[in-house]
Write an enzyme that holds these catalytic residues in place. Structure first.
Site, PDB file in Angstrom:
ATOM      1  N   TYR A  38      10.850  19.699  -2.021  1.00 21.77           N
ATOM      2  CA  TYR A  38      12.142  20.309  -1.711  1.00 21.77           C
ATOM      3  C   TYR A  38      11.981  21.591  -0.912  1.00 21.77           C
ATOM      4  O   TYR A  38      12.944  22.049  -0.274  1.00 21.77           O
ATOM      5  CB  TYR A  38      12.921  20.637  -2.992  1.00 21.77           C
ATOM      6  CG  TYR A  38      13.270  19.466  -3.874  1.00 21.77           C
ATOM      7  CD1 TYR A  38      13.072  18.149  -3.469  1.00 21.77           C
ATOM      8  CD2 TYR A  38      13.801  19.689  -5.146  1.00 21.77           C
ATOM      9  CE1 TYR A  38      13.384  17.093  -4.306  1.00 21.77           C
ATOM     10  CE2 TYR A  38      14.122  18.636  -5.978  1.00 21.77           C
ATOM     11  CZ  TYR A  38      13.905  17.336  -5.564  1.00 21.77           C
ATOM     12  OH  TYR A  38      14.215  16.295  -6.401  1.00 21.77           O
ATOM     13  N   ASN A 126      11.091   8.037 -10.369  1.00 21.63           N
ATOM     14  CA  ASN A 126      11.257   6.865  -9.506  1.00 21.63           C
ATOM     15  C   ASN A 126      10.321   5.719  -9.861  1.00 21.63           C
ATOM     16  O   ASN A 126      10.045   4.859  -9.019  1.00 21.63           O
ATOM     17  CB  ASN A 126      11.107   7.254  -8.029  1.00 21.63           C
ATOM     18  CG  ASN A 126      12.150   8.244  -7.589  1.00 21.63           C
ATOM     19  OD1 ASN A 126      13.346   8.062  -7.852  1.00 21.63           O
ATOM     20  ND2 ASN A 126      11.718   9.334  -6.958  1.00 21.63           N
ATOM     21  N   LYS A 218      23.859  18.584  -8.866  1.00 25.72           N
ATOM     22  CA  LYS A 218      23.648  19.690  -7.930  1.00 25.72           C
ATOM     23  C   LYS A 218      24.991  20.192  -7.426  1.00 25.72           C
ATOM     24  O   LYS A 218      25.896  19.404  -7.144  1.00 25.72           O
ATOM     25  CB  LYS A 218      22.812  19.218  -6.732  1.00 25.72           C
ATOM     26  CG  LYS A 218      22.565  20.301  -5.684  1.00 25.72           C
ATOM     27  CD  LYS A 218      22.054  19.699  -4.372  1.00 25.72           C
ATOM     28  CE  LYS A 218      23.163  19.037  -3.604  1.00 25.72           C
ATOM     29  NZ  LYS A 218      22.738  18.548  -2.271  1.00 25.72           N
TER      30      LYS A 218
END
Length: 274
Positions: A38, A126, A218
């Protein structure tokens, strides 16, 4: 681990990310989820120092990118993440994708976990059913969390049951499906919300919490941060839960089994100045 936290994916402006985390903590959030890829771990770390809440009361999550998997590479990547965060330790560190040398990476994290206090818990992200089951059958230290896409259109109900059987906590990324299909105004969600004096977004988060799924929505807006955490003063009944369950379409934002997606993952690297 708190059942609701803040995700900072795609908050790339460092000053904005820092302020959002400070605002979130002051609004009551205690779980902050970031990742090396990120590019905002340093901003999260600065916010932790500024927020006014003791470090011990916060739960910080970061992730090692698949381009940094492998025993030595992962040790170096974790050290770099910890340096950027500059918060002493990480409460939970995840393998970000199920590709590359996941076993070498896991051995490195196991060593850090067992010989230091820098990585308090280990998990994955994931990993879908086959990958997670195979992984759990082969490693000594089982992951405590699997963070996967989960929202009203892609509910992962059967997968939640498998994770429960494996002793792995289900964590949802993109709980609002990034607003796809008009989620925030979806009639069924809005109707359930009206019944409880809540928004569609609050219904989604409450639905996840009642399923035992950790959610990390978020937002960069202070008022939305406050709204998202105000989901512990009401409860969805069986009819409400069933109404949300009927919204399942199987539509996902990202198919991690797609060959094109796998090729793209191999090309992406953590920013040098992350």
């Amino acid at each position: 681990m708190p059942v609701l936290g803040l995700g900072v994916y795609q908050i790339t402006d460092e000053a904005q990310c820092e302020q959002v985390v400070v605002d979130a903590v002051q609004a009551g959030y205690r779980l902050i989820d970031t990742a090396a890829i990120y590019g905002n771990e340093a901003a999260v770390g600065r916010a932790i120092k500024r927020c006014g809440v003791p470090r011990a009361q916060l739960f910080v999550v970061t992730k090692i990118w698949c381009g940094d998997f492998g025993y030595e590479a992962t040790k170096a990547a974790f050290a770099a993440s910890l340096k950027r965060l500059d918060c002493g330790y990480v409460d939970l560190v995840l393998l970000h994708q199920p590709y590359g040398d996941i076993y070498g990476a896991w051995r490195a994290l196991e060593e850090i976990h067992t010989t230091t206090e820098q990585a308090r818990a280990l998990g994955v992200s994931n990993f879908y059913e086959d990958r997670l089951l195979d992984f759990c059958l082969r490693v000594e230290t089982k992951p405590v969390v699997n963070q996967v896409e989960t929202h009203p259109w892609f509910q992962q109900a059967a997968f939640t049951k498998l994770m429960e059987e494996l002793g792995v906590r289900h964590m949802s990324w993109a709980p609002f499906a990034e607003g796809h299909n008009g989620l925030f105004a979806q009639p069924d969600l809005a109707a359930v919300g009206a019944k409880h004096g809540k928004s569609a977004a609050q219904v989604v988060l409450r639905w996840l919490v009642q399923r035992g799924v950790v959610a990390i929505p978020k937002s960069v807006h202070k008022e939305r941060l406050q709204e998202n955490i105000a989901v512990f003063d009401f409860e969805l009944d069986e009819e409400d839960m069933a109404r949300v369950a009927r919204l399942e379409t199987g539509e996902r934002l990202a198919d991690h089994t797609s060959l094109d997606f796998v090729r793209e993952l191999a090309r992406v690297a953590v920013p040098v100045d992350a």
